[in-house]
Write an enzyme that holds these catalytic residues in place. Structure first.
Site, PDB file in Angstrom:
ATOM      1  N   CYS A 151       4.016   1.237  15.233  1.00  0.00           N
ATOM      2  CA  CYS A 151       5.173   0.579  16.065  1.00  0.00           C
ATOM      3  C   CYS A 151       5.907   1.762  16.717  1.00  0.00           C
ATOM      4  O   CYS A 151       6.494   1.357  17.859  1.00  0.00           O
ATOM      5  CB  CYS A 151       5.826   0.180  14.707  1.00  0.00           C
ATOM      6  SG  CYS A 151       6.023   1.434  13.188  1.00  0.00           S
TER       7      CYS A 151
HETATM    8  N1  LIG Z   1       4.646  -2.002   8.651  1.00  0.00           N
HETATM    9  C1  LIG Z   1       4.502  -1.741   9.923  1.00  0.00           C
HETATM   10  O1  LIG Z   1       5.994  -1.731  10.564  1.00  0.00           O
HETATM   11  C2  LIG Z   1       3.433  -1.496  10.620  1.00  0.00           C
HETATM   12  C3  LIG Z   1       3.477  -1.253  12.073  1.00  0.00           C
HETATM   13  C4  LIG Z   1       2.249  -1.258  12.596  1.00  0.00           C
HETATM   14  C5  LIG Z   1       1.244  -0.919  12.105  1.00  0.00           C
HETATM   15  N2  LIG Z   1       1.431  -0.970  10.613  1.00  0.00           N
HETATM   16  C6  LIG Z   1       0.045  -0.643   9.930  1.00  0.00           C
HETATM   17  O2  LIG Z   1      -0.520  -1.842   9.353  1.00  0.00           O
HETATM   18  C7  LIG Z   1      -1.518  -1.785   8.374  1.00  0.00           C
HETATM   19  C8  LIG Z   1      -0.631  -2.655   7.192  1.00  0.00           C
HETATM   20  O3  LIG Z   1       0.667  -2.256   7.195  1.00  0.00           O
HETATM   21  P1  LIG Z   1       1.663  -3.126   6.143  1.00  0.00           P
HETATM   22  O4  LIG Z   1       2.818  -2.727   6.486  1.00  0.00           O
HETATM   23  O5  LIG Z   1       1.366  -4.425   6.143  1.00  0.00           O
HETATM   24  O6  LIG Z   1       1.436  -2.394   4.747  1.00  0.00           O
HETATM   25  P2  LIG Z   1       1.679  -2.970   3.263  1.00  0.00           P
HETATM   26  O7  LIG Z   1       2.616  -3.860   3.148  1.00  0.00           O
HETATM   27  O8  LIG Z   1       1.412  -1.988   2.338  1.00  0.00           O
HETATM   28  O9  LIG Z   1       0.223  -3.990   3.029  1.00  0.00           O
HETATM   29  C9  LIG Z   1      -1.109  -3.696   2.883  1.00  0.00           C
HETATM   30  C10 LIG Z   1      -2.004  -4.513   2.060  1.00  0.00           C
HETATM   31  O10 LIG Z   1      -3.381  -3.898   2.191  1.00  0.00           O
HETATM   32  C11 LIG Z   1      -3.880  -4.307   0.708  1.00  0.00           C
HETATM   33  N3  LIG Z   1      -4.568  -3.142   0.227  1.00  0.00           N
HETATM   34  C12 LIG Z   1      -6.229  -3.103   0.389  1.00  0.00           C
HETATM   35  N4  LIG Z   1      -6.389  -1.977   0.043  1.00  0.00           N
HETATM   36  C13 LIG Z   1      -5.486  -1.423  -0.302  1.00  0.00           C
HETATM   37  C14 LIG Z   1      -5.293  -0.075  -0.898  1.00  0.00           C
HETATM   38  N5  LIG Z   1      -6.560   0.945  -1.168  1.00  0.00           N
HETATM   39  N6  LIG Z   1      -4.058   0.497  -1.132  1.00  0.00           N
HETATM   40  C15 LIG Z   1      -2.797  -0.360  -0.725  1.00  0.00           C
HETATM   41  N7  LIG Z   1      -3.210  -1.564  -0.488  1.00  0.00           N
HETATM   42  C16 LIG Z   1      -4.460  -2.067  -0.088  1.00  0.00           C
HETATM   43  C17 LIG Z   1      -2.496  -4.508   0.004  1.00  0.00           C
HETATM   44  O11 LIG Z   1      -2.814  -5.870  -0.580  1.00  0.00           O
HETATM   45  P3  LIG Z   1      -3.519  -6.460  -2.243  1.00  0.00           P
HETATM   46  O12 LIG Z   1      -2.653  -5.250  -2.988  1.00  0.00           O
HETATM   47  O13 LIG Z   1      -2.849  -7.963  -2.254  1.00  0.00           O
HETATM   48  O14 LIG Z   1      -4.703  -6.065  -1.969  1.00  0.00           O
HETATM   49  C18 LIG Z   1      -1.394  -4.697   0.804  1.00  0.00           C
HETATM   50  O15 LIG Z   1      -0.548  -5.715   0.486  1.00  0.00           O
HETATM   51  C19 LIG Z   1      -1.207  -0.243   7.855  1.00  0.00           C
HETATM   52  O16 LIG Z   1      -2.395   0.672   8.292  1.00  0.00           O
HETATM   53  C20 LIG Z   1      -0.022   0.315   8.630  1.00  0.00           C
HETATM   54  O17 LIG Z   1       0.210   1.414   8.956  1.00  0.00           O
HETATM   55  C21 LIG Z   1       2.350  -1.401   9.961  1.00  0.00           C
END
Ligand SMILES: NC(=O)c1ccc[n+]([C@@H]2O[C@H](COP(=O)([O-])OP(=O)(O)OC[C@H]3O[C@@H](n4cnc5c(N)ncnc54)[C@H](OP(=O)(O)O)[C@@H]3O)[C@@H](O)[C@H]2O)c1
Length: 342
Positions: A151
Site C-alpha cells: 500500500c
Molecule cells: N491491509 C492492507 O492495507 C494491505 C494492503 C496491501 C497489502 N496487504 C497485504 O495483503 C495480505 C493480507 O492482508 P490483510 O490486511 O487482508 O490481512 P488480515 O486482515 O490479517 O487477513 C489475513 C487472513 O489470512 C488468513 N490466514 C491464513 N493463514 C494465516 C496465518 N498463519 N496467520 C494469520 N492469518 C492467516 C486469516 O484468515 P483465517 O483466520 O480465516 O484463516 C486472515 O483473515 C498481507 O500480506 C498484507 O501485508 C495488506
C-alpha cells in the site's frame, strides 16, 4: 467468465476482493478459504450480500482450488503465500499475491527487511512481475505470478516515478512522508492499532526500518530509470480506518517550473483510468479516494523555492491492495481495466 479463488478470504483485503469481484461482469467467485473450523457466514463479512448467495468459506484444499479456478488471489500474511503459490503455479494457475512474498527481486533483501526470513523459493523472484499496473502493464499481461504492490509503495511510486523518469528532481534529495489508516495492519488484534491507542492520536512508527522501504526503492528506481535513489521514508498511523496520504518532497533540478511539473504528470497519467492529477492549488484528501480504486495527485513547484511537493492519496485496501489486484487480473485476462469498478 474467469473463475476466481480467494485464499485468506476473511481478512480485510480478502473481503474487499469479494466485494469487487461480485460486481465484476466477467468474474465468478468459486472458492473462498479460511483456516477457521467455524468460519463466519459470508453475510457477516460482506454487508448487503444477496440472500440467494450460496458462497461460503471453506478450508483450503489444493485439488479443489486447482480444479475450480483460473486465477487465485492470495490474501495471506507475509511468509504464508510463498508455499501456496509454488503449488498453484505448478498446477498452471495464475497467482496474484497481495502479500509481500514476491515483491522484492532479491532473497537477501527479505533477510534484511523481513526479520531474517529466508525465501523458500528464491528462483520465483525472477519470474514474478511487480504489479504496479500503470508502469508494468506489458509484463502483467504475460505473467503467471503477479506480486501485487504494497500500500505505501503504491502511493509513493505513483508520485515518484514521473519525477524520476523525466529527471525533474535530484534523486538523492527525496523525503517520503506517509500517513495510513489502521486497516493497513490487517484485522488481527494488536495494541498499536487498538481503538484506545489510535483514537485522538497520531504517531510515526517503524522509522528507518519499515519493510516497505526496499520495495519503494526498487519500484521507483526501476520504473523511474534512476541508477540510484536515496530517500527518507517515514510512515505514520492516523486515527482513521482507511486511506494513505503520502507527501513527497524533493529538490528540483534547475529550470523546472510548476507548469513543467504539471505537464509531466498530466502526460504520464492522461490516459490512466485510475490516476487523477488535480488542478493547480488542489491537493487530495482521503475522503475523495476512500472505497475507490483511484489515486489522486496534487503537486506544486513554488516559485523561488528549490523544492517540489507531490501529494498522493489512495485507499490502502483498494488501490493499495484488492482494487489493484483486480486491475491486474483485468490486464492479465484481457478485460477493460475498469471492469468491476463501475
Ligand atoms: N491491509 C492492507 O492495507 C494491505 C494492503 C496491501 C497489502 N496487504 C497485504 O495483503 C495480505 C493480507 O492482508 P490483510 O490486511 O487482508 O490481512 P488480515 O486482515 O490479517 O487477513 C489475513 C487472513 O489470512 C488468513 N490466514 C491464513 N493463514 C494465516 C496465518 N498463519 N496467520 C494469520 N492469518 C492467516 C486469516 O484468515 P483465517 O483466520 O480465516 O484463516 C486472515 O483473515 C498481507 O500480506 C498484507 O501485508 C495488506
Amino acid at each position: 467468465m474467469i473463475r476466481c479463488a480467494i485464499i485468506g478470504a476473511t481478512g480485510f483485503t480478502g473481503v474487499e476482493l469479494i466485494k469487487i469481484l461480485l460486481r465484476h461482469p466477467h468474474a465468478e467467485i468459486t472458492c473462498l478459504t479460511s483456516r477457521q473450523d467455524s468460519p463466519p457466514a459470508l453475510s457477516l463479512l460482506v454487508s448487503g450480500l444477496s440472500k440467494k448467495s450460496k458462497l461460503k468459506l471453506e478450508k483450503f484444499q489444493l485439488a479443489k482450488v486447482v480444479k475450480g479456478s483460473d486465477v487465485v488471489f492470495l490474501c495471506l500474511p507475509h511468509t504464508e503465500s510463498a508455499p501456496v503459490a509454488v503449488k498453484l503455479l505448478k498446477a498452471g494457475k495464475v497467482v496474484i499475491d497481495l502479500g509481500a512474498d514476491f515483491r522484492l527481486n532479491s532473497a537477501a533483501a527479505y533477510v534484511k527487511w523481513y526479520g531474517g526470513w529466508k525465501h523458500p523459493e528464491p528462483a520465483l523472484l525472477k519470474q514474478a512481475v511487480y504489479g504496479l499496473t500503470e508502469f508494468y502493464r506489458a509484463e502483467v499481461k504475460q505473467a503467471n505470478l503477479i506480486a501485487n504492490p504494497g500500500c505505501y509503495p503504491t502511493g509513493a511510486s505513483l508520485g515518484l516515478i514521473p519525477l524520476l523518469k523525466k529527471k525533474l528532481i535530484d534523486p538523492s534529495s527525496i523525503v517520503i512522508d506517509s500517513k495510513s489508516g489502521t486497516s493497513g495492519a490487517g484485522r488481527k488484534l494488536c495494541q498499536a492499532t487498538f481503538y484506545g491507542t489510535v483514537n485522538e492520536n497520531f504517531k510515526a512508527y517503524r522509522v528507518g526500518k519499515h519493510q516497505h522501504t526496499p520495495e519503494i526503492e526498487m519500484a521507483a528506481r526501476v520504473a523511474g530509470g534512476a541508477s540510484k535513489l536515496d530517500f527518507s521514508f517515514v510512515p505514520h498511523l492516523l486515527p482513521v480506518e482507511r486511506g494513505i496520504l503520502t507527501t513527497i518532497h524533493a529538490k528540483k533540478h534547475k529550470g523546472v517550473t510548476d507548469a513543467k511539473l504539471r505537464q509531466v504528470f498530466q502526460n504520464t497519467y492522461n490516459s490512466e483510468a485510475f490516476v487523477r492529477v488535480l488542478g493547480r492549488d488542489e491537493f487530495p484528501d482521503l475522503k475523495q479516494v476512500q472505497n475507490t480504486n483511484f489515486c489522486e495527485i496534487g503537486l506544486t513547484a513554488p516559485k523561488g523555492s528549490d523544492w517540489i511537493v507531490v501529494v498522493t492519496a489512495i485507499d490502502n485496501l483498494i488501490k493499495g491492495a484488492s482494487g489493484q489486484a483486480v486491475q491486474n487480473m483485468n490486464v492479465r485476462f484481457g478485460f477493460s481495466e475498469t471492469e468491476g469498478f463501475e
